[in-house]
Design an enzyme around this catalytic site. Structure first.
Site, PDB file in Angstrom:
ATOM      1  N   LYS A 155      -4.719   8.151   2.090  1.00  0.00           N
ATOM      2  CA  LYS A 155      -5.859   7.698   1.303  1.00  0.00           C
ATOM      3  C   LYS A 155      -6.116   8.614   0.094  1.00  0.00           C
ATOM      4  CE  LYS A 155      -8.137   5.316   5.125  1.00  0.00           C
ATOM      5  NZ  LYS A 155      -9.427   4.990   5.762  1.00  0.00           N
ATOM      6  N   TYR A 190      -9.188  -5.087   4.104  1.00  0.00           N
ATOM      7  CA  TYR A 190     -10.367  -4.727   4.890  1.00  0.00           C
ATOM      8  C   TYR A 190     -11.251  -5.941   5.171  1.00  0.00           C
ATOM      9  CZ  TYR A 190      -9.376   0.313   4.541  1.00  0.00           C
ATOM     10  OH  TYR A 190      -8.807   1.569   4.667  1.00  0.00           O
ATOM     11  N   ASN A 237     -11.105   9.628   5.767  1.00  0.00           N
ATOM     12  CA  ASN A 237     -10.443  10.032   7.008  1.00  0.00           C
ATOM     13  C   ASN A 237      -8.907  10.077   6.917  1.00  0.00           C
ATOM     14  OD1 ASN A 237     -10.078   7.325   6.868  1.00  0.00           O
ATOM     15  ND2 ASN A 237     -11.052   6.822   8.819  1.00  0.00           N
ATOM     16  N   HIS A 261      -4.765   5.553   6.753  1.00  0.00           N
ATOM     17  CA  HIS A 261      -4.891   4.243   7.388  1.00  0.00           C
ATOM     18  C   HIS A 261      -3.646   4.048   8.237  1.00  0.00           C
ATOM     19  CE1 HIS A 261      -5.249  -0.052   8.094  1.00  0.00           C
ATOM     20  NE2 HIS A 261      -3.962  -0.109   7.788  1.00  0.00           N
ATOM     21  N   GLU A 306       0.540  -6.207   7.224  1.00  0.00           N
ATOM     22  CA  GLU A 306       0.233  -5.103   6.303  1.00  0.00           C
ATOM     23  C   GLU A 306       1.488  -4.585   5.607  1.00  0.00           C
ATOM     24  OE1 GLU A 306      -3.892  -3.431   8.269  1.00  0.00           O
ATOM     25  OE2 GLU A 306      -2.085  -2.218   8.522  1.00  0.00           O
TER      26      GLU A 306
END
Ligand code: ADP
Length: 155
Positions: free
Chosen positions: A11, A51, A114, A117, A128
């Site tokens: 990220k 998302y 965080n 992913h 994905e």
């Protein structure tokens, strides 16, 4: 047991904190094979799809905005039961609750920021990987150390 491919995104927080190399190294050292790797700037359109399961949440737009503040690195990782194994290494979503030794437990204090992913099921991983990679960007190459990563009845 099955040989699986899964999607990981490093990220923007990971890029800003100059942790990309360290996190990629953790996946390599664990024994995942890198079958695809690219840097990309994500769009609101792609993130709305990615998302979609969070669309009704109050933080939906905030999460998407955070994912567009810097480029991400997309990885296609392969291994036996790789989808669950990558999720286990990543740890639970909220870094504050993640066990020490997991990526989120070791590298972050946030629910949102965080680090990675990771796809959460075989169905999701397939969708994905197609969302982030063209077929020719995924490489099925033979890694010489394979017999030292697994016993011959493990795959
Ligand atoms: P995961 O990434 O662990 O699969 P989700 O799919 O539920 O988790 O959520 C996607 C991302 O949205 C999370 O990684 C996190 O960045 C963000 N997120 C989810 N829930 C929250 C929350 N309650 N507060 C802030 N950010 C959240």
């Amino acid at each position: 047991m099955a040989l699986e491919k899964t999607l990981v995104l490093l990220k923007p927080c990971t890029m800003q904190r100059s942790l990309a190399g360290e996190i990629i190294s953790l996946f390599e050292k664990k024994g995942f094979k890198i079958c695809g790797m690219k840097m990309m700037m994500l769009t609101d359109e792609l993130l709305s799809e990615h998302y979609a399961h969070l669309a009704s949440k109050p933080f939906f737009q905030r999460v998407k905005d955070a994912m567009m503040t810097a480029p991400v690195v997309a990885l296609c990782l392969e291994g036996v039961d790789a989808i669950a194994a990558v999720r286990a290494l990543a740890g639970p979503t909220n870094g504050r609750n993640a066990a020490p030794g997991t990526i989120r437990g070791s590298y972050c204090m946030s629910f949102q920021e965080n680090i990675v992913h990771a796809s959460d099921s075989p169905e999701t991983a397939e969708v994905e990987l197609r969302r982030f990679f063209r077929p020719e960007e995924i490489f099925d190459w033979n890694q010489a150390i394979f017999p030292y990563l697994y016993a011959n009845d493990e795959f």
